[in-house]
Enzyme design. Structure first.
Site, mmCIF file in Angstrom:
data_model
loop_
_atom_site.group_PDB
_atom_site.id
_atom_site.type_symbol
_atom_site.label_atom_id
_atom_site.label_comp_id
_atom_site.label_asym_id
_atom_site.label_seq_id
_atom_site.Cartn_x
_atom_site.Cartn_y
_atom_site.Cartn_z
ATOM 1 N N ASP A 29 -24.672 -1.262 -7.581
ATOM 2 C CA ASP A 29 -23.700 -1.093 -8.658
ATOM 3 C C ASP A 29 -24.282 -1.168 -10.058
ATOM 4 O O ASP A 29 -23.580 -0.926 -11.041
ATOM 5 C CB ASP A 29 -22.563 -2.117 -8.505
ATOM 6 C CG ASP A 29 -23.100 -3.541 -8.332
ATOM 7 O OD1 ASP A 29 -24.060 -3.916 -9.036
ATOM 8 O OD2 ASP A 29 -22.562 -4.279 -7.485
ATOM 9 N N HIS B 284 -31.653 -0.773 -2.133
ATOM 10 C CA HIS B 284 -30.859 0.385 -1.687
ATOM 11 C C HIS B 284 -30.597 1.370 -2.814
ATOM 12 O O HIS B 284 -29.660 2.152 -2.737
ATOM 13 C CB HIS B 284 -29.553 -0.097 -1.054
ATOM 14 C CG HIS B 284 -29.782 -1.008 0.117
ATOM 15 N ND1 HIS B 284 -29.029 -2.119 0.380
ATOM 16 C CD2 HIS B 284 -30.734 -0.968 1.099
ATOM 17 C CE1 HIS B 284 -29.497 -2.735 1.460
ATOM 18 N NE2 HIS B 284 -30.524 -2.066 1.908
ATOM 19 N N CYS C 30 -31.364 14.692 -9.325
ATOM 20 C CA CYS C 30 -31.342 16.078 -8.900
ATOM 21 C C CYS C 30 -32.131 16.214 -7.595
ATOM 22 O O CYS C 30 -33.243 15.699 -7.485
ATOM 23 C CB CYS C 30 -31.953 16.950 -9.987
ATOM 24 S SG CYS C 30 -32.152 18.666 -9.484
ATOM 25 N N CYS D 135 -31.090 22.240 -14.160
ATOM 26 C CA CYS D 135 -31.926 23.217 -13.451
ATOM 27 C C CYS D 135 -31.155 23.941 -12.360
ATOM 28 O O CYS D 135 -31.677 24.844 -11.716
ATOM 29 C CB CYS D 135 -33.167 22.536 -12.859
ATOM 30 S SG CYS D 135 -32.874 21.714 -11.265
ATOM 31 N N GLY E 69 -24.625 -14.752 -2.892
ATOM 32 C CA GLY E 69 -23.683 -13.743 -2.411
ATOM 33 C C GLY E 69 -24.221 -12.855 -1.315
ATOM 34 O O GLY E 69 -23.857 -11.685 -1.236
ATOM 35 N N SER F 3 -25.478 -13.059 3.019
ATOM 36 C CA SER F 3 -25.821 -13.819 4.222
ATOM 37 C C SER F 3 -27.214 -13.440 4.692
ATOM 38 O O SER F 3 -27.737 -14.013 5.639
ATOM 39 C CB SER F 3 -24.796 -13.558 5.329
ATOM 40 O OG SER F 3 -24.642 -12.170 5.528
HETATM 41 ZN ZN LIG Z 1 -32.865 19.432 -11.580
#
Ligand SMILES: [Zn+2]
Length: 259
Positions: free
Chosen positions: A115, A130, A138, A161, A198, A200
């Site tokens: 986030d 992650h 892109c 592009c 926060g 486990s």
């Molecule tokens: Zn691009």
């Protein structure tokens, strides 16, 4: 003294202990997960109330699904995630960790969250296992965009592009970025205190980090609402509660110690 009073004072003792341990620590690393962002309105992926109760991750969050039909993945998952991430703000848990960095205690945050709220709170060294939904990249030229600035009048949105934009996050079937792996190993090997907040810590590779910290002789302090597999095994102690409330209490106690 009744049961409630005793529990209360046990909590007070743990807060004091954490404040003293943080005051004595030189290099703190935090490992965070979904639990720290719940108070910011970010739903967890796993578990009760999680996104994977509504969506089959293999259908919307697997790299094959994204490659096969990016329009579908954008419409089902990414649009909703964009809305959530665009409007979320750091809570006292994130802000507390930012304050620990300002104090020169906290060096690195290793997070399983996607986030971007640690960066929004002001932390400067955040390793994202992650990746992040707060950025898009892109598929062709790999240019990155802030999700907030991506225009959704056309789905899928495209790069200058012409390439299709995708979340700069790790989908199922994709590897954890190798750089995140070696940088986190490095940070953990140098820390003398790890805060687990926060999470486990049952999902790899995050689950290994507290174990590495313990092996290097660091203290491992857990802030979680419930016991986890780390509790009593790897962590030195658990402070049970919401991340924001516990962080506030620890920081107040540290101010008191510092006076
Ligand atoms: Zn691009």
């Amino acid at each position: 003294m009744g049961v409630w009073g005793r529990e209360h004072s046990a909590m007070d003792e743990l807060i004091k202990k954490a404040a003293a341990d943080l005051a004595a620590a030189r290099k703190v690393v935090a490992l965070t997960g979904a639990g720290i962002s719940i108070e910011s309105g970010i739903p967890p992926f796993r578990g009760k109330g999680g996104l994977w109760e509504r969506f089959d991750p293999m259908e919307v969050a697997h790299i094959d699904a994204l490659m096969r039909d990016p329009v579908r993945v954008w419409n089902i998952l990414v649009k909703e995630m964009k809305e959530i991430v665009d409007t979320a703000r750091p809570n006292d848990g994130h802000k507390g960790l930012a304050k620990l960095e300002q104090m020169g205690k906290l060096k690195t945050i290793i997070t399983q969250n996607i986030d971007g709220l640690h960066q929004a709170a002001g932390n400067t060294d955040v390793i994202e296992f992650h990746g992040s939904f707060a950025r898009q990249r892109c598929m062709d030229c790999h240019k990155k965009y802030e999700t907030l600035n991506v225009d959704l009048s056309e789905i899928p949105p495209r790069c200058g592009c012409g390439g299709i934009l995708r979340p700069d996050a790790v989908f199922f079937g994709e590897m954890i970025p190798p750089e995140a792996m070696w940088r986190s190993r490095q940070a953990v090997s140098e820390c003398d205190l790890m805060l687990v907040v926060g999470t486990s810590a049952v999902v790899q590779p995050a689950a290994l980090m507290p174990v590495f910290a313990k092996e290097t002789g660091a203290r491992v302090v857990e802030i979680n609402p419930e016991r986890t597999p780390l509790t009593g095994e790897i962590s030195d102690y658990l402070i049970r509660g919401k991340a924001g409330e516990v962080m506030n209490r620890i920081l107040t106690e540290m101010d008191f110690v510092g006076e």
